[in-house]
Write a protein that holds these residues in place. Structure first.
Motif, short mmCIF file in Angstrom:
data_model
loop_
_atom_site.label_atom_id
_atom_site.label_comp_id
_atom_site.label_asym_id
_atom_site.label_seq_id
_atom_site.Cartn_x
_atom_site.Cartn_y
_atom_site.Cartn_z
N ARG A 81 -99.96 74.39 67.37
CA ARG A 81 -98.57 74.67 67.01
C ARG A 81 -97.75 73.77 67.91
O ARG A 81 -97.89 73.81 69.13
CB ARG A 81 -98.29 76.15 67.26
CG ARG A 81 -97.00 76.62 66.70
CD ARG A 81 -96.94 78.11 66.45
NE ARG A 81 -97.09 78.95 67.61
CZ ARG A 81 -96.95 80.26 67.58
NH1 ARG A 81 -96.65 80.88 66.47
NH2 ARG A 81 -97.11 80.97 68.66
N SER A 82 -96.90 72.94 67.35
CA SER A 82 -96.22 71.93 68.15
C SER A 82 -95.34 72.53 69.24
O SER A 82 -95.23 71.97 70.32
CB SER A 82 -95.38 71.00 67.27
OG SER A 82 -94.21 71.64 66.82
N GLY A 83 -94.69 73.66 68.95
CA GLY A 83 -93.84 74.28 69.96
C GLY A 83 -92.50 73.60 70.13
O GLY A 83 -91.74 73.96 71.02
N TYR A 84 -92.18 72.62 69.29
CA TYR A 84 -90.88 71.95 69.38
C TYR A 84 -89.81 72.84 68.77
O TYR A 84 -89.40 72.67 67.64
CB TYR A 84 -90.91 70.60 68.67
CG TYR A 84 -91.88 69.61 69.26
CD1 TYR A 84 -92.03 69.49 70.64
CD2 TYR A 84 -92.64 68.79 68.45
CE1 TYR A 84 -92.93 68.58 71.19
CE2 TYR A 84 -93.53 67.88 68.99
CZ TYR A 84 -93.66 67.78 70.35
OH TYR A 84 -94.54 66.87 70.88
N VAL A 85 -89.40 73.84 69.53
CA VAL A 85 -88.40 74.80 69.06
C VAL A 85 -87.42 75.10 70.19
O VAL A 85 -87.73 74.89 71.35
CB VAL A 85 -89.06 76.12 68.59
CG1 VAL A 85 -89.94 75.90 67.38
CG2 VAL A 85 -89.87 76.76 69.70
N ASN A 86 -86.25 75.59 69.83
CA ASN A 86 -85.28 75.97 70.86
C ASN A 86 -85.11 77.48 70.97
O ASN A 86 -84.24 77.95 71.66
CB ASN A 86 -83.93 75.28 70.63
CG ASN A 86 -83.34 75.65 69.29
OD1 ASN A 86 -83.92 76.42 68.53
ND2 ASN A 86 -82.19 75.07 68.97
N VAL A 87 -85.94 78.23 70.23
CA VAL A 87 -85.99 79.69 70.33
C VAL A 87 -87.45 80.11 70.25
O VAL A 87 -88.29 79.34 69.82
CB VAL A 87 -85.20 80.37 69.19
CG1 VAL A 87 -83.71 80.06 69.30
CG2 VAL A 87 -85.72 79.98 67.84
N ALA A 88 -87.73 81.33 70.65
CA ALA A 88 -89.11 81.83 70.60
C ALA A 88 -89.58 81.95 69.16
O ALA A 88 -88.79 82.26 68.26
CB ALA A 88 -89.19 83.17 71.29
N CYS A 89 -90.87 81.72 68.93
CA CYS A 89 -91.45 81.90 67.61
C CYS A 89 -91.47 83.39 67.29
O CYS A 89 -91.59 84.23 68.18
CB CYS A 89 -92.86 81.33 67.56
SG CYS A 89 -92.89 79.53 67.74
N ALA A 90 -91.37 83.73 66.01
CA ALA A 90 -91.29 85.12 65.57
C ALA A 90 -92.56 85.91 65.85
O ALA A 90 -92.53 87.12 65.95
CB ALA A 90 -90.97 85.18 64.08
N ASP A 91 -93.69 85.22 65.97
CA ASP A 91 -94.94 85.94 66.21
C ASP A 91 -95.83 85.13 67.16
O ASP A 91 -95.58 83.99 67.43
CB ASP A 91 -95.69 86.21 64.91
CG ASP A 91 -96.09 84.94 64.20
OD1 ASP A 91 -96.27 83.87 64.86
OD2 ASP A 91 -96.23 84.96 62.98
N ASP A 92 -96.85 85.78 67.62
CA ASP A 92 -97.85 85.10 68.45
C ASP A 92 -99.21 85.27 67.82
O ASP A 92 -100.22 85.40 68.50
CB ASP A 92 -97.86 85.70 69.87
CG ASP A 92 -96.92 84.95 70.79
OD1 ASP A 92 -96.67 83.77 70.53
OD2 ASP A 92 -96.44 85.56 71.75
#
Length: 80
Positions: A64-75
């Motif tokens: 998962r690239s992780g290029y986000v500015n907020v937490a992902c909805a799930d793990d």
């Protein structure tokens, strides 16, 4: 596996890439000059589980690239 398409682009060229499920693709610079590639995505790619493919070994690994500015909805564990 077999190559089904190859595109050589020039400055200013563009194309739509709408890959089918389980598609394998690569984007790379073939020039010695610096280039910029802009990808317009239609999903939250930073949180989507995808796979990286190693052509030498034939192995695929989830990432998962992780290029986000907020937490992902799930793990959740990788699902594909």
């Amino acid at each position: 596996m077999r190559l089904t398409e190859r595109r050589a682009l020039r400055a200013g060229d563009f194309y739509a890439l709408i890959p089918p499920r389980d598609d394998i693709h690569r984007v790379r610079t073939t020039s010695s000059e610096t280039s910029v590639s802009i990808h317009l995505l239609t999903n939250d790619t930073g949180c989507v589980w995808r796979h990286a493919y190693d052509p030498d070994s034939g192995a695929a690994r989830p990432f998962r690239s992780g290029y986000v500015n907020v937490a992902c909805a799930d793990d959740d564990a990788p699902g594909g």
